[in-house]
Scaffold this motif. Structure first.
Motif, mmCIF file in Angstrom:
data_model
loop_
_atom_site.group_PDB
_atom_site.id
_atom_site.type_symbol
_atom_site.label_atom_id
_atom_site.label_comp_id
_atom_site.label_asym_id
_atom_site.label_seq_id
_atom_site.Cartn_x
_atom_site.Cartn_y
_atom_site.Cartn_z
ATOM 1 N N ASN A 75 0.820 -1.214 0.000
ATOM 2 C CA ASN A 75 0.000 0.000 0.000
ATOM 3 C C ASN A 75 0.857 1.269 0.000
ATOM 4 O O ASN A 75 0.592 2.214 -0.750
ATOM 5 C CB ASN A 75 -0.921 -0.026 1.217
ATOM 6 N N ARG A 133 1.368 6.301 -6.967
ATOM 7 C CA ARG A 133 0.155 7.004 -7.402
ATOM 8 C C ARG A 133 0.250 8.511 -7.172
ATOM 9 O O ARG A 133 -0.315 9.298 -7.926
ATOM 10 C CB ARG A 133 -1.064 6.475 -6.649
ATOM 11 N N GLY A 177 3.259 15.425 -2.075
ATOM 12 C CA GLY A 177 3.399 15.854 -0.681
ATOM 13 C C GLY A 177 2.032 16.079 -0.040
ATOM 14 O O GLY A 177 1.006 16.099 -0.723
ATOM 15 N N PHE A 194 6.622 7.835 4.458
ATOM 16 C CA PHE A 194 5.800 7.114 5.427
ATOM 17 C C PHE A 194 6.720 6.174 6.199
ATOM 18 O O PHE A 194 7.479 5.405 5.606
ATOM 19 C CB PHE A 194 4.695 6.323 4.712
HETATM 20 P P1 ADP Z 1 -6.470 6.341 -1.240
HETATM 21 O O1 ADP Z 1 -7.059 5.067 -1.719
HETATM 22 O O2 ADP Z 1 -7.350 7.512 -1.434
HETATM 23 O O3 ADP Z 1 -5.072 6.550 -1.733
HETATM 24 P P2 ADP Z 1 -5.189 6.065 1.364
HETATM 25 O O4 ADP Z 1 -5.810 5.795 2.690
HETATM 26 O O5 ADP Z 1 -4.127 5.142 0.895
HETATM 27 O O6 ADP Z 1 -6.391 6.149 0.336
HETATM 28 O O7 ADP Z 1 -4.593 7.526 1.406
HETATM 29 C C1 ADP Z 1 -5.379 8.578 1.948
HETATM 30 C C2 ADP Z 1 -5.019 9.886 1.298
HETATM 31 O O8 ADP Z 1 -3.690 10.276 1.701
HETATM 32 C C3 ADP Z 1 -4.962 9.815 -0.214
HETATM 33 O O9 ADP Z 1 -6.233 10.056 -0.757
HETATM 34 C C4 ADP Z 1 -3.949 10.884 -0.575
HETATM 35 O O10 ADP Z 1 -4.612 12.124 -0.677
HETATM 36 C C5 ADP Z 1 -3.014 10.932 0.638
HETATM 37 N N1 ADP Z 1 -1.758 10.191 0.386
HETATM 38 C C6 ADP Z 1 -1.483 8.907 0.676
HETATM 39 N N2 ADP Z 1 -0.224 8.584 0.340
HETATM 40 C C7 ADP Z 1 0.313 9.691 -0.197
HETATM 41 C C8 ADP Z 1 1.594 10.022 -0.753
HETATM 42 N N3 ADP Z 1 2.595 9.128 -0.813
HETATM 43 N N4 ADP Z 1 1.790 11.284 -1.213
HETATM 44 C C9 ADP Z 1 0.818 12.199 -1.147
HETATM 45 N N5 ADP Z 1 -0.412 11.955 -0.643
HETATM 46 C C10 ADP Z 1 -0.654 10.730 -0.177
#
Ligand code: ADP
Length: 366
Positions: free
Chosen positions: A266, A273, A302, A357
């Motif tokens: 993930n 993504r 970010g 992360f």
């Molecule tokens: P999603 O399926 O929407 O990606 P997640 O729970 O994995 O759901 O992530 C929640 C939100 O956190 C995402 O919608 C995105 O806006 C933000 N996010 C997650 N990972 C990243 C990342 N590596 N860089 C920027 N934003 C992130």
């Protein structure tokens, strides 16, 4: 103004306050005999002043609360004030209602305690508001349970036809030679895989919410797992350069291999993504003081610091406007899985510079 006039004015002022007060003001002797009863007391308890004065205070105390009087008088005799005591009193027509009472000692000129004066406020409205709030909370809980049941049922029902659709597509692939048709078929398979992931996430959420997520705990090498996951993701995303930075070969932890793999996958897919143009992703792994630390760093969109906590909650998305599909469940699931492994997950990020992360998990001691 002479002293007599001054005292008379003060007494008049005091009488005016007592008479016009919205709170019941009642005084009584140390034996509990009522000595004064203001108009608000008449309204609150339903007895006229002439009916109440001279009677025992038990007139307005429900039978099961009579012992409170001993406690109050005990406090008063000791010269103490009884502050904001919440209790039940009864009206002339036998109706019980909640009040908040403050009782203070009445002292004569020589300083002897000769009785008590109490100020009572009807708090029925507050009680009703509290009751309504409790009922509303109960309803919300019930709705939440129904919603979780619905998610569990819907995702389960969606998965069955999807599994057979996927199987038929795989069979079809074997019979097709036309390259153009194969491309469409691959696209259909990729979409069905995506749908499968979303449904799995929904199912996991409902399992977590109902406490039914069972972990299969075993000892395994998380270093190896991170390497394998990077390999797999790199093959499916050739544009990206995912580099592992590590000075060790192996870190043993105890946990659910598949669930931890789900977390690493993930974080890596999120890094891809939300990378927007940048192709570099760095993964760090080390062990310090009995803790395994893993970091997944991207150089993409970010996240603003005011979202740092919320992104780990259910259905929370920061970047909804781009064409990235998701339900906002991935990080919520990561956090739940890591917490169930006695670990921690958090993010460090700067807008337009990228995010890292981090995960911490205890290293196996045996
Ligand atoms: P999603 O399926 O929407 O990606 P997640 O729970 O994995 O759901 O992530 C929640 C939100 O956190 C995402 O919608 C995105 O806006 C933000 N996010 C997650 N990972 C990243 C990342 N590596 N860089 C920027 N934003 C992130």
């Amino acid at each position: 103004m002479d002293l007599f006039n001054h005292l008379e004015n003060n007494q008049a002022l005091f009488n005016a306050i007592v008479t016009s007060s919205n709170d019941a003001i009642v005084s009584k002797t140390l034996d509990g005999i009522i000595t004064s009863w203001n108009p608000a007391a008449e309204k609150m308890f339903g007895y006229l002043q002439t009916e109440a004065v001279g009677k025992h205070i038990s007139l307005i105390i429900p039978e099961d609360r009579l012992s409170e009087e001993d406690y109050i008088i005990g406090q008063i005799k000791a010269g103490k004030k009884v502050d904001h005591f919440e209790t039940i009193r009864k009206t002339k027509n036998g109706q019980n209602f909640p009040i908040s009472v403050t009782v203070s000692p009445v002292v004569d000129k020589e300083g002897n305690i000769i009785g008590a004066s109490k100020i009572a406020r009807d708090i029925s409205d507050r009680h009703i508001a509290q009751q309504e709030k409790a009922e509303l909370l109960e309803k919300l809980k019930e709705l939440n349970i129904r919603k979780d049941e619905f998610i569990a049922l819907a995702s389960h029902e969606l998965r069955t036809p999807l599994t057979s659709m996927d199987a038929y597509l795989q069979i079809l692939k074997r019979y097709i030679d036309d390259e153009k048709v194969k491309v469409f078929l691959e696209k259909a398979l990729a979409q069905s895989k995506k749908l499968n992931h979303l449904i799995s996430d929904l199912l996991d959420v409902s399992k977590i919410e109902s406490g039914k997520l069972v972990l299969r705990i075993e000892k395994f090498d998380i270093h190896q797992l991170v390497e394998d996951t990077i390999d797999l993701i790199s093959k499916a995303n050739e544009f990206f350069e995912i580099t592992l930075h590590s000075e060790i070969d192996s870190i043993q932890i105890e946990g659910d291999h598949y669930k931890i793999e789900q977390v690493i996958t993930n974080l890596l897919t999120n890094a891809i993504r939300y990378s927007a143009g940048s192709k570099q992703i760095d993964v760090f792994i080390k062990a310090e003081n009995g803790i395994a630390i893993i970091g997944v760093k991207d150089y993409g969109a970010g996240i603003d610091s005011n979202h740092f906590e919320d992104i780990f909650s259910r259905f929370y998305q920061v970047h909804q406007s781009n064409n990235v599909s998701g339900l906002g469940l991935g990080l919520y699931l990561c956090k739940q899985i890591i917490s169930q492994h006695w670990g921690k997950i958090w993010v460090e990020s700067e807008l337009k510079k990228g995010s890292t992360f981090w995960i911490e998990l205890p290293v196996s001691q045996c």
